[in-house]
Design a protein around this motif. Sequence first.
Motif, PDB file in Angstrom:
ATOM      1  N   VAL A 293       0.869  -1.175   0.000  1.00 55.44           N
ATOM      2  CA  VAL A 293       0.000   0.000   0.000  1.00 55.44           C
ATOM      3  C   VAL A 293       0.906   1.225   0.000  1.00 55.44           C
ATOM      4  CG1 VAL A 293      -1.804   1.276   1.211  1.00 55.44           C
ATOM      5  CG2 VAL A 293      -1.784  -1.229   1.297  1.00 55.44           C
ATOM      6  N   GLN A 294       0.680   2.093  -0.975  1.00 54.99           N
ATOM      7  CA  GLN A 294       1.497   3.292  -1.097  1.00 54.99           C
ATOM      8  C   GLN A 294       0.569   4.480  -1.344  1.00 54.99           C
ATOM      9  OE1 GLN A 294       4.098   3.882  -4.650  1.00 54.99           O
ATOM     10  NE2 GLN A 294       5.744   3.651  -3.144  1.00 54.99           N
ATOM     11  N   VAL A 295       0.866   5.603  -0.682  1.00 55.39           N
ATOM     12  CA  VAL A 295       0.111   6.834  -0.884  1.00 55.39           C
ATOM     13  C   VAL A 295       1.087   7.858  -1.442  1.00 55.39           C
ATOM     14  CG1 VAL A 295      -1.326   8.594   0.189  1.00 55.39           C
ATOM     15  CG2 VAL A 295      -1.406   6.245   1.050  1.00 55.39           C
ATOM     16  N   VAL A 296       0.759   8.380  -2.621  1.00 57.16           N
ATOM     17  CA  VAL A 296       1.627   9.330  -3.315  1.00 57.16           C
ATOM     18  C   VAL A 296       0.933  10.683  -3.348  1.00 57.16           C
ATOM     19  CG1 VAL A 296       2.826   9.826  -5.476  1.00 57.16           C
ATOM     20  CG2 VAL A 296       2.562   7.461  -4.717  1.00 57.16           C
ATOM     21  N   GLY A 297       1.639  11.705  -2.880  1.00 61.04           N
ATOM     22  CA  GLY A 297       1.094  13.056  -2.858  1.00 61.04           C
ATOM     23  C   GLY A 297       0.948  13.632  -4.252  1.00 61.04           C
ATOM     24  N   PRO A 298       0.244  14.760  -4.369  1.00 60.14           N
ATOM     25  CA  PRO A 298       0.034  15.387  -5.671  1.00 60.14           C
ATOM     26  C   PRO A 298       1.341  15.790  -6.367  1.00 60.14           C
ATOM     27  CG  PRO A 298      -1.294  16.462  -3.981  1.00 60.14           C
ATOM     28  CD  PRO A 298      -0.427  15.466  -3.296  1.00 60.14           C
ATOM     29  N   ASP A 299       2.406  16.016  -5.587  1.00 61.06           N
ATOM     30  CA  ASP A 299       3.701  16.396  -6.161  1.00 61.06           C
ATOM     31  C   ASP A 299       4.567  15.188  -6.521  1.00 61.06           C
ATOM     32  OD1 ASP A 299       4.326  15.488  -3.637  1.00 61.06           O
ATOM     33  OD2 ASP A 299       5.467  17.264  -3.034  1.00 61.06           O
ATOM     34  N   GLY A 300       4.041  13.963  -6.336  1.00 62.36           N
ATOM     35  CA  GLY A 300       4.777  12.746  -6.675  1.00 62.36           C
ATOM     36  C   GLY A 300       5.583  12.160  -5.525  1.00 62.36           C
ATOM     37  N   THR A 301       5.574  12.815  -4.379  1.00 66.75           N
ATOM     38  CA  THR A 301       6.298  12.339  -3.206  1.00 66.75           C
ATOM     39  C   THR A 301       5.533  11.200  -2.540  1.00 66.75           C
ATOM     40  OG1 THR A 301       7.131  14.564  -2.815  1.00 66.75           O
ATOM     41  CG2 THR A 301       7.268  13.023  -0.981  1.00 66.75           C
ATOM     42  N   VAL A 302       6.243  10.134  -2.159  1.00 67.41           N
ATOM     43  CA  VAL A 302       5.609   9.040  -1.424  1.00 67.41           C
ATOM     44  C   VAL A 302       5.385   9.510   0.008  1.00 67.41           C
ATOM     45  CG1 VAL A 302       5.862   6.689  -0.581  1.00 67.41           C
ATOM     46  CG2 VAL A 302       6.635   7.259  -2.878  1.00 67.41           C
ATOM     47  N   VAL A 303       4.119   9.586   0.404  1.00 71.58           N
ATOM     48  CA  VAL A 303       3.754  10.059   1.735  1.00 71.58           C
ATOM     49  C   VAL A 303       3.736   8.901   2.727  1.00 71.58           C
ATOM     50  CG1 VAL A 303       1.989  11.271   3.081  1.00 71.58           C
ATOM     51  CG2 VAL A 303       2.369  11.903   0.695  1.00 71.58           C
ATOM     52  N   PHE A 304       3.110   7.794   2.334  1.00 73.82           N
ATOM     53  CA  PHE A 304       3.031   6.597   3.171  1.00 73.82           C
ATOM     54  C   PHE A 304       3.356   5.391   2.301  1.00 73.82           C
ATOM     55  CE2 PHE A 304      -0.436   9.216   5.222  1.00 73.82           C
ATOM     56  CZ  PHE A 304       0.283   9.544   6.355  1.00 73.82           C
TER      57      PHE A 304
END
Length: 146
Positions: A72-83
């Motif tokens: 499970v990966q969460v990617v921010g709007p800027d492309g940064t992996v948040v979680f």
Amino acid sequence: MRRMFPVLAVLFLLAGCASNRTDLVKTGYLSLQPTLTASLAHPPEVYEQDGGLVVNGRLDSAEATKGGHVDVQVVGPDGTVVFDASVNYRRPSATTPSGPRGTARGSRSPADSHATYSVRFPGLPPSGSVVRVKYDAQPHSAEGPK
């Protein structure tokens, strides 16, 4: 009327427990990876609960092979992996105890054959983030998820 009070109290409590979850995909705060619905039989639930991000899902028995996991990966709007997390799923047991003697019986329905996974992240990612969920039939690797 006295018999109605316990029933109403239980319904009120159940409604209160369910109401502290906010579906972040339905509200448009987050989105699921566009190809996710084609790659998994059941898209995950993605919601906010008590200030954290929760991703819950289930896999069909054909998807849930022994030793596999879910990334499970969460990617921010800027492309940064948040979680980012690799999650083991739980397979239901083949038999369940029945009655006071502890006799075993088979699964009740086809729905019982689903394996489940769940991960909770602290806090919420930025609005517009994308949740990616990927099933991997292989065990966790030493170098991490992907």
